[in-house]
Design a protein around this motif. Structure first.
Motif, short mmCIF file in Angstrom:
data_model
loop_
_atom_site.label_atom_id
_atom_site.label_comp_id
_atom_site.label_asym_id
_atom_site.label_seq_id
_atom_site.Cartn_x
_atom_site.Cartn_y
_atom_site.Cartn_z
N ARG A 12 -32.26 -6.40 34.00
CA ARG A 12 -32.90 -5.74 35.14
C ARG A 12 -32.11 -5.97 36.41
N GLN A 13 -31.61 -7.20 36.60
CA GLN A 13 -30.85 -7.50 37.80
C GLN A 13 -29.47 -6.84 37.77
N SER A 56 -39.98 -1.21 25.23
CA SER A 56 -39.77 -2.46 24.50
C SER A 56 -40.82 -2.57 23.42
N SER A 57 -40.38 -2.76 22.18
CA SER A 57 -41.31 -2.79 21.06
C SER A 57 -42.06 -4.12 21.04
N SER A 58 -43.28 -4.07 20.55
CA SER A 58 -44.11 -5.27 20.45
C SER A 58 -44.15 -5.83 19.04
N SER A 59 -43.49 -5.17 18.10
CA SER A 59 -43.49 -5.62 16.71
C SER A 59 -42.71 -6.91 16.55
N SER A 60 -43.17 -7.78 15.67
CA SER A 60 -42.46 -9.03 15.40
C SER A 60 -41.28 -8.82 14.46
N LEU A 61 -41.19 -7.64 13.83
CA LEU A 61 -40.09 -7.36 12.91
C LEU A 61 -38.98 -6.54 13.55
N GLN A 62 -39.31 -5.73 14.55
CA GLN A 62 -38.32 -4.88 15.19
C GLN A 62 -38.37 -5.10 16.71
N LYS A 63 -37.44 -5.88 17.22
CA LYS A 63 -37.39 -6.19 18.64
C LYS A 63 -36.40 -5.22 19.32
N TRP A 64 -36.88 -4.01 19.59
CA TRP A 64 -36.04 -3.00 20.21
C TRP A 64 -36.41 -2.84 21.68
N THR A 65 -35.37 -2.68 22.51
CA THR A 65 -35.55 -2.39 23.93
C THR A 65 -34.63 -1.24 24.30
N LEU A 66 -35.20 -0.24 24.96
CA LEU A 66 -34.42 0.91 25.41
C LEU A 66 -34.20 0.79 26.91
N TRP A 67 -32.92 0.73 27.29
CA TRP A 67 -32.53 0.58 28.69
C TRP A 67 -31.93 1.88 29.22
N SER A 68 -32.13 2.13 30.51
CA SER A 68 -31.53 3.31 31.15
C SER A 68 -30.94 2.90 32.50
N ARG A 69 -29.95 3.65 32.93
CA ARG A 69 -29.32 3.40 34.22
C ARG A 69 -28.57 4.65 34.66
N GLU A 70 -28.72 5.01 35.91
CA GLU A 70 -28.00 6.15 36.43
C GLU A 70 -26.56 5.75 36.71
N GLU A 71 -25.64 6.59 36.30
CA GLU A 71 -24.22 6.28 36.43
C GLU A 71 -23.76 6.58 37.86
N LEU A 72 -23.53 5.51 38.63
CA LEU A 72 -23.03 5.65 40.00
C LEU A 72 -21.54 5.38 40.06
#
Length: 382
Positions: free
Chosen positions: A269-270, A278-294
């Motif tokens: 984040r910083q 961000s998934s809450s499953s204990s088997l699949q810890k996936w996080t989808l991040w986005s950022r604008e390209e500057l």
């Protein structure tokens, strides 16, 4: 000029930052900072509303990321591993803050150190207490022998008590500070929950994207270039909600982590990344991040080199193979048993149906595992 002594300012950074902002609102601007003496020096100036953040890094950072600079942050003071950042914007307008990752790690290490000191002092104190208790349980009276070394003994005892109080105070304060930072992170997350925008919206279903995350990233980036801005991902991670707006050059990254702790989310984040899902499953810890390209040259990537990205892809393939392989083997045994039963006793509707379901399950789980290895192979060819 005003000098203020604050011996435990680093134990509670949010409190110290609020104190600096309050001093600025009274016209006292921070001009000098002595870490050794734990002293802050201010000069009188015009009152101003200003936000402060105190950053900590394992080594001094001569430059600041472009994402922080774009949010209005600038360096006020820097000494050793510590940096004071300031921002003239209101806190509600600021979306990116200097990283707390290394500070949280520092707090944890110092807490462990003081816990070790506390345990050591308690063990040392138990020895004379056990001896005293054993002596009191006997009928023989206690005798205190005068000695010129009693002054040293009492001085050492006083020092041990002071160190004990300091250890207990430090552990409590450091843990409370880390907990407060985590709560602030949750409040920040809740305050930035996406709302359904006005205008044309669209919802797309995307099943099984975690077995080929690079395809999902390309698909989302293509949607953004066409003017479909992603504003929300459903709780299950399969429904993607878009709104029609102006085209954007966005960067997406689907990241798989076995354990995603507070440092992991704070670090990204910083660095300018926004957590979309961000998934809450204990088997699949996936996080989808986005950022604008500057500025691609200055913005750090989650996996900055091909080796680590390939290592991450291999971890995904191995994890899903370990997850699905036992199921595939179990269903294969069942299929073998069903086929053997049909050869011996004849084909029935229930046996044919069960065998077909087992075959479909083997193909389904096998395709899931196979797609992860194809994803690994695509990255390996790059």
């Amino acid at each position: 000029m005003k000098r203020v002594f604050r011996p435990f300012w680093s134990y509670d950074l949010p409190k110290s930052e609020a104190w600096l902002a309050d001093m600025a609102s009274q016209g006292w601007v921070l001009t000098e900072w002595n870490l050794l003496l734990r002293r802050f020096t201010f000069r009188q100036d015009q009152p101003i509303q200003r936000s402060y953040q105190i950053g900590y890094a394992p080594s001094s950072q001569p430059s600041m990321s472009s994402s922080l600079a774009a949010e209005g942050w600038s360096k006020r003071l820097q000494q050793g591993k510590w940096t004071v950042y300031e921002n003239d914007q209101m806190p509600s307008q600021i979306k990116a803050y200097p990283s707390r990752k290394h500070f949280l790690r520092r707090n944890r290490k110092i807490s462990y150190l003081f816990m070790g000191i506390l345990l050591y002092l308690l063990l040392i104190a138990m020895i004379p207490l056990i001896i005293l208790g054993f002596s009191l349980s006997q009928d023989t009276p206690l005798q205190v022998q005068p000695s010129p070394m009693w002054a040293v003994t009492w001085a050492a005892a006083a020092l041990a008590v002071i160190l004990l109080v300091l250890a207990i105070y430090s552990i409590i304060k450091l843990r409370a500070a880390s907990k407060a930072l985590l709560l602030n992170h949750e409040d920040f997350k809740k305050s930035h929950e996406p709302q359904k925008p006005a205008g044309v919206t669209m919802t797309k279903l995307k099943l099984g994207w975690m077995y080929a995350p690079d395809r999902l990233e390309e698909w989302l980036e293509d949607k953004e270039r066409l003017g479909w801005n992603l504003y929300k991902v459903g709780p299950g991670g399969t429904l993607f909600h878009f709104s029609k707006s102006s085209p954007r050059i966005m960067k997406y990254h689907a990241d798989y982590q076995v354990i995603g702790d507070e440092e992991y989310f704070e670090l990204h984040r910083q660095a300018g990344w926004d957590k979309v899902y961000s998934s809450s499953s204990s088997l699949q810890k996936w996080t989808l991040w986005s950022r604008e390209e500057l500025d691609r040259a200055e913005q750090p990537e989650i996996y900055s080199d091909p080796y680590h990205r390939l290592k991450h892809a291999r971890k995904i393939a191995i994890s899903y193979t370990a997850l699905f392989l036992p199921m595939i083997l179990l269903y294969s045994l069942n299929v073998t048993a069903f086929i053997d039963g049909m050869l011996q006793d004849g084909i029935t509707a229930s046996r044919a149906w069960n065998t077909s379901l087992m075959f479909l399950s083997i193909l389904l789980f096998g395709s899931f595992a196979g797609r992860t290895w194809l994803y690994y192979r695509r990255l390996k060819r790059l």
